[in-house]
Enzyme design. Structure first.
Site, PDB file in Angstrom:
ATOM      1  N   ARG A 167       0.813  -1.233   0.000  1.00  0.00           N
ATOM      2  CA  ARG A 167       0.000   0.000   0.000  1.00  0.00           C
ATOM      3  C   ARG A 167       0.835   1.267   0.000  1.00  0.00           C
ATOM      4  O   ARG A 167       0.527   2.224  -0.680  1.00  0.00           O
ATOM      5  CB  ARG A 167      -0.883   0.017   1.242  1.00  0.00           C
ATOM      6  CG  ARG A 167      -1.971  -1.009   1.189  1.00  0.00           C
ATOM      7  CD  ARG A 167      -3.036  -0.713   2.230  1.00  0.00           C
ATOM      8  NE  ARG A 167      -3.984  -1.810   2.244  1.00  0.00           N
ATOM      9  CZ  ARG A 167      -3.967  -2.810   3.127  1.00  0.00           C
ATOM     10  NH1 ARG A 167      -3.063  -2.830   4.080  1.00  0.00           N
ATOM     11  NH2 ARG A 167      -4.859  -3.770   3.071  1.00  0.00           N
ATOM     12  N   LYS A 204       0.573 -19.372   4.085  1.00  0.00           N
ATOM     13  CA  LYS A 204      -0.395 -19.858   5.056  1.00  0.00           C
ATOM     14  C   LYS A 204      -0.903 -18.686   5.890  1.00  0.00           C
ATOM     15  O   LYS A 204      -0.263 -17.639   5.842  1.00  0.00           O
ATOM     16  CB  LYS A 204       0.236 -20.922   5.942  1.00  0.00           C
ATOM     17  CG  LYS A 204       1.387 -20.381   6.800  1.00  0.00           C
ATOM     18  CD  LYS A 204       1.865 -21.411   7.762  1.00  0.00           C
ATOM     19  CE  LYS A 204       0.941 -21.521   8.942  1.00  0.00           C
ATOM     20  NZ  LYS A 204       1.491 -20.932  10.181  1.00  0.00           N
ATOM     21  N   ASP A 230       4.001 -24.652   2.395  1.00  0.00           N
ATOM     22  CA  ASP A 230       4.216 -25.036   3.783  1.00  0.00           C
ATOM     23  C   ASP A 230       5.734 -25.056   3.904  1.00  0.00           C
ATOM     24  O   ASP A 230       6.391 -25.947   3.358  1.00  0.00           O
ATOM     25  CB  ASP A 230       3.645 -26.423   4.064  1.00  0.00           C
ATOM     26  CG  ASP A 230       3.834 -26.803   5.528  1.00  0.00           C
ATOM     27  OD1 ASP A 230       4.940 -26.564   6.063  1.00  0.00           O
ATOM     28  OD2 ASP A 230       2.904 -27.340   6.141  1.00  0.00           O
ATOM     29  N   HIS A 231       6.290 -24.081   4.587  1.00  0.00           N
ATOM     30  CA  HIS A 231       7.750 -23.932   4.486  1.00  0.00           C
ATOM     31  C   HIS A 231       8.500 -25.123   5.100  1.00  0.00           C
ATOM     32  O   HIS A 231       9.666 -25.331   4.809  1.00  0.00           O
ATOM     33  CB  HIS A 231       8.228 -22.583   5.051  1.00  0.00           C
ATOM     34  CG  HIS A 231       8.292 -22.524   6.543  1.00  0.00           C
ATOM     35  ND1 HIS A 231       7.197 -22.316   7.323  1.00  0.00           N
ATOM     36  CD2 HIS A 231       9.327 -22.645   7.407  1.00  0.00           C
ATOM     37  CE1 HIS A 231       7.546 -22.320   8.592  1.00  0.00           C
ATOM     38  NE2 HIS A 231       8.847 -22.504   8.679  1.00  0.00           N
ATOM     39  N   LYS A 262      12.374 -27.525   4.006  1.00  0.00           N
ATOM     40  CA  LYS A 262      13.540 -27.796   4.865  1.00  0.00           C
ATOM     41  C   LYS A 262      14.243 -29.055   4.378  1.00  0.00           C
ATOM     42  O   LYS A 262      13.589 -30.071   4.133  1.00  0.00           O
ATOM     43  CB  LYS A 262      13.102 -27.983   6.327  1.00  0.00           C
ATOM     44  CG  LYS A 262      12.607 -26.693   6.983  1.00  0.00           C
ATOM     45  CD  LYS A 262      12.232 -26.934   8.430  1.00  0.00           C
ATOM     46  CE  LYS A 262      11.458 -25.752   9.003  1.00  0.00           C
ATOM     47  NZ  LYS A 262      12.282 -24.726   9.604  1.00  0.00           N
ATOM     48  N   GLU A 312       9.098 -24.749  20.249  1.00  0.00           N
ATOM     49  CA  GLU A 312       9.637 -23.427  19.943  1.00  0.00           C
ATOM     50  C   GLU A 312       9.988 -22.711  21.232  1.00  0.00           C
ATOM     51  O   GLU A 312       9.207 -22.745  22.194  1.00  0.00           O
ATOM     52  CB  GLU A 312       8.605 -22.613  19.184  1.00  0.00           C
ATOM     53  CG  GLU A 312       8.302 -23.162  17.819  1.00  0.00           C
ATOM     54  CD  GLU A 312       7.524 -22.153  17.011  1.00  0.00           C
ATOM     55  OE1 GLU A 312       8.159 -21.320  16.357  1.00  0.00           O
ATOM     56  OE2 GLU A 312       6.296 -22.185  17.081  1.00  0.00           O
ATOM     57  N   ASP A 341      -2.031 -23.093  13.818  1.00  0.00           N
ATOM     58  CA  ASP A 341      -0.754 -22.494  13.397  1.00  0.00           C
ATOM     59  C   ASP A 341       0.299 -23.547  13.037  1.00  0.00           C
ATOM     60  O   ASP A 341       1.094 -23.339  12.132  1.00  0.00           O
ATOM     61  CB  ASP A 341      -0.238 -21.613  14.548  1.00  0.00           C
ATOM     62  CG  ASP A 341       0.959 -20.762  14.141  1.00  0.00           C
ATOM     63  OD1 ASP A 341       0.866 -20.109  13.085  1.00  0.00           O
ATOM     64  OD2 ASP A 341       1.978 -20.767  14.867  1.00  0.00           O
ATOM     65  N   HIS A 378       2.216 -27.874   9.326  1.00  0.00           N
ATOM     66  CA  HIS A 378       3.559 -28.454   9.449  1.00  0.00           C
ATOM     67  C   HIS A 378       3.541 -29.873  10.032  1.00  0.00           C
ATOM     68  O   HIS A 378       4.162 -30.784   9.495  1.00  0.00           O
ATOM     69  CB  HIS A 378       4.448 -27.566  10.321  1.00  0.00           C
ATOM     70  CG  HIS A 378       4.441 -26.121   9.914  1.00  0.00           C
ATOM     71  ND1 HIS A 378       4.392 -25.733   8.599  1.00  0.00           N
ATOM     72  CD2 HIS A 378       4.484 -24.975  10.634  1.00  0.00           C
ATOM     73  CE1 HIS A 378       4.400 -24.408   8.536  1.00  0.00           C
ATOM     74  NE2 HIS A 378       4.456 -23.924   9.756  1.00  0.00           N
ATOM     75  N   LYS A 422       4.672 -23.075  22.083  1.00  0.00           N
ATOM     76  CA  LYS A 422       5.479 -21.849  22.128  1.00  0.00           C
ATOM     77  C   LYS A 422       6.071 -21.711  23.527  1.00  0.00           C
ATOM     78  O   LYS A 422       5.546 -22.282  24.490  1.00  0.00           O
ATOM     79  CB  LYS A 422       4.583 -20.634  21.889  1.00  0.00           C
ATOM     80  CG  LYS A 422       3.954 -20.586  20.513  1.00  0.00           C
ATOM     81  CD  LYS A 422       4.843 -19.866  19.535  1.00  0.00           C
ATOM     82  CE  LYS A 422       4.162 -19.723  18.198  1.00  0.00           C
ATOM     83  NZ  LYS A 422       5.100 -19.635  17.091  1.00  0.00           N
TER      84      LYS A 422
HETATM   85  C1  BG6 Z   1       5.055 -20.631  11.137  1.00  0.00           C
HETATM   86  C2  BG6 Z   1       4.182 -20.320  12.320  1.00  0.00           C
HETATM   87  O1  BG6 Z   1       4.313 -21.254  10.127  1.00  0.00           O
HETATM   88  O2  BG6 Z   1       6.103 -21.496  11.543  1.00  0.00           O
HETATM   89  C3  BG6 Z   1       4.993 -19.704  13.438  1.00  0.00           C
HETATM   90  O3  BG6 Z   1       3.145 -19.423  11.926  1.00  0.00           O
HETATM   91  C4  BG6 Z   1       6.162 -20.584  13.789  1.00  0.00           C
HETATM   92  O4  BG6 Z   1       4.196 -19.472  14.589  1.00  0.00           O
HETATM   93  C5  BG6 Z   1       6.955 -20.957  12.543  1.00  0.00           C
HETATM   94  O5  BG6 Z   1       6.995 -19.876  14.696  1.00  0.00           O
HETATM   95  C6  BG6 Z   1       8.003 -21.989  12.864  1.00  0.00           C
HETATM   96  O6  BG6 Z   1       8.858 -22.148  11.781  1.00  0.00           O
HETATM   97  P1  BG6 Z   1      10.363 -22.628  11.977  1.00  0.00           P
HETATM   98  O7  BG6 Z   1      10.885 -22.759  10.584  1.00  0.00           O
HETATM   99  O8  BG6 Z   1      11.055 -21.579  12.776  1.00  0.00           O
HETATM  100  O9  BG6 Z   1      10.296 -23.920  12.708  1.00  0.00           O
END
Ligand code: BG6
Length: 507
Positions: A47, A159, A188-189, A193, A227, A246, A251, A351
């Site tokens: 924006r 996501k 989905d990252h 990995k 985490e 989340d 994941h 978390k």
């Molecule tokens: C994200 C979540 O998809 O993945 C976050 O929204 C989380 O809350 C993160 O912290 C974790 O990713 P990674 O690669 O640090 O394990």
């Protein structure tokens, strides 16, 4: 390498954190390694008004801070990369902004000698904007026909994909009214990995484990995604989401799918995804009346992670004072299929835990008869059972694969002690693996869909997850179990395994 025709990448949500920390640094690394198509241009769309130059400067800061190869200011690689960045200020739901984007894209096509380039649109925006952006792109005729053999258009979608089954289905329907499924790359990252991809390599590229990979030899599977960060500045988003939406829906269930899937006929996108979706569809829905036997939700209270003080979740700014949102979830899953019947998968994610760790543990059955004693070299004996064989796949950090087995303790007695055979990525490969986003963006450019989520996978995952979320929503009387920040989560999580006579592996 020349990965095809000129391509223009447009990032929607270009002022966001993800663009600066992950996406542009990943594109920089790809460019630096010569992996992007020649004359790739990158356009940031957001924006705020700013010039191309301002955008380049901001992105330069991001690269200097976050790029894996840690370039120095003034490096040639940066000087080569930055002029390929452009910026377009626009309002996401205003058709005129897209007409303007179209003009800029045409101008860039011209610089590349025209005609139209391939286009990769990256939607790194809040999810409510996913469909409005796609619809406007369609109306502005910026999406190539899927049957066009000369050029392609692909759209990467970040996501979260929906917040329940119904909204995910609607989003899928809407998106697929404009795009063909083959043009949609749901990210989905975790799939980007290295260690996650290695689950498939390890299982299907070796012949010794697969024969054991089933209910006859495996007692149960554990997956931990811990985490050490609290929700911090994302509290507002997080409070509407929680650990199941989340982390589990995407994941963790992807990890379950990779551990649980049948060997695919090939490594092609649809062959792999066909197998993953079968696993996700085999997840046994949780009966609301029995939710406590299968799921534990937790919420952190104030505590310390290392030296850092973390406030009570309910005091994080953006969190509802009486919020029941889970910052921790542990589940016992069942896959009702031939391979896994009777083998529970215990998964947990939270978390503000003691440490950041993602690990998959495959625990094998005990030998049918106990022939030996067990203990350590001083003859100390612990418990009634020998330690089982365990295969541990450490996804992050200190990526490794470990196999635990029993060995005879030297001495006159026949006594066994558990030991580990260990493979560490860093010892063997001596290089840092590429960032997940490097691999995923490159795959999208190459049209490789294996590491992206198909619509039916999203559907199957939500179908299962909805049963948990609905049960928790109905249960207004039991609050989430409390755990202190910096701990390993609520005690009830241990009971989930203890009542089955099992224990979480020590991590
Ligand atoms: C994200 C979540 O998809 O993945 C976050 O929204 C989380 O809350 C993160 O912290 C974790 O990713 P990674 O690669 O640090 O394990």
């Amino acid at each position: 390498m020349d990965n095809g025709k000129p391509t223009t990448i447009v990032i929607f949500g270009a002022s966001g954190d993800l663009t600066k920390r992950k996406l542009v640094p990943a594109l920089f690394e790809l460019a630096n390694e010569g992996l992007l198509p020649k004359q790739t241009k990158i356009v940031g769309f957001a924006r705020r008004e700013k010039s191309h130059e301002q955008f380049r400067n901001e992105m330069q800061d991001g690269i200097l801070q976050f790029a894996r190869s840690k370039p120095q200011a003034g490096a040639k690689a940066l000087a080569d990369f930055l002029p390929g960045l452009y910026y377009h200020a626009g309002t996401y739901d205003d058709q005129e902004s897209y007409a303007g984007l179209g003009r800029l894209l045409q101008e860039l096509d011209g610089k590349n000698g025209g005609p139209a380039n391939n286009r990769l649109f990256y939607l790194s925006t809040p999810p409510t904007l996913f469909f409005p952006i796609i619809a406007r792109l369609g109306d502005a005729e910026l999406i190539a026909n899927v049957y066009d053999e000369e050029i392609w258009t692909r759209v990467i979608i970040e996501k979260p994909f929906g917040r329940d089954l119904e909204s995910a289905r609607k989003l899928n329907r809407d998106i697929l009214s404009v795009l063909d499924e083959s043009q949609v790359y749901r990210i989905d990252h975790y799939l980007g990995k290295e260690t996650v991809q290695n689950i498939m390599a390890f299982r299907f590229g070796n012949s010794i484990f697969e024969p054991l990979w089933n209910r006859r030899y495996i007692d149960h599977v554990q997956i931990t995604v811990g985490e050490a960060v609290s929700v911090g500045s994302r509290a507002g988003y997080y409070d509407r989401s929680g650990a199941v939406r989340d982390m589990v829906q995407n994941h963790i269930l992807q990890l379950v799918a990779l551990v649980g899937m049948e060997p695919p006929a090939s490594f092609a996108g649809n062959a792999v995804r066909d197998e993953k979706v079968k696993v996700l569809s085999a997840l046994r829905p949780i009966d609301a009346n029995q939710i406590d036997q299968f799921a534990v939700r937790g919420q952190y209270t104030a505590g310390k992670i290392g030296d850092e003080f973390v406030p009570d979740y309910l005091h994080e700014s953006g969190v509802n004072a009486d919020s029941k949102t889970e910052t921790y979830a542990a589940l016992k899953l069942h896959l009702d299929n031939w391979r896994w019947s009777g083998v529970p998968f215990y998964v947990r994610s939270g978390k503000a835990l003691a440490k950041r760790i993602t690990e998959i543990t495959i625990q094998f059955r005990q030998p049918p008869l106990v022939l030996f004693g067990h203990g350590d070299h001083e003859g100390h004996v612990e418990g009634d059972h020998m330690q089982p064989n365990r295969l541990s796949l450490r996804v992050q950090p200190n990526e490794s694969i470990r196999l635990q087995f029993g060995l005879k303790v030297p001495g006159s007695r026949m006594m066994l002690q558990p030991n580990e055979m260990e493979f560490c990525y860093s010892d063997v490969f001596h290089t840092e693996p590429p960032e997940a986003y490097e691999r995923l963006i490159l795959d999208a450019i190459l049209g490789e869909t294996t590491l992206f989520i198909r619509d039916d996978e999203v559907d199957a995952a939500w179908r299962y997850v909805d049963t948990i979320l609905n049960a928790w929503q109905e249960d207004t009387s039991t609050p989430p179990s409390i755990y202190g920040a910096g701990s390993w989560g609520p005690e009830a999580v241990d009971n989930l395994l203890a009542k089955d006579g099992r224990k979480w592996a020590t991590l």
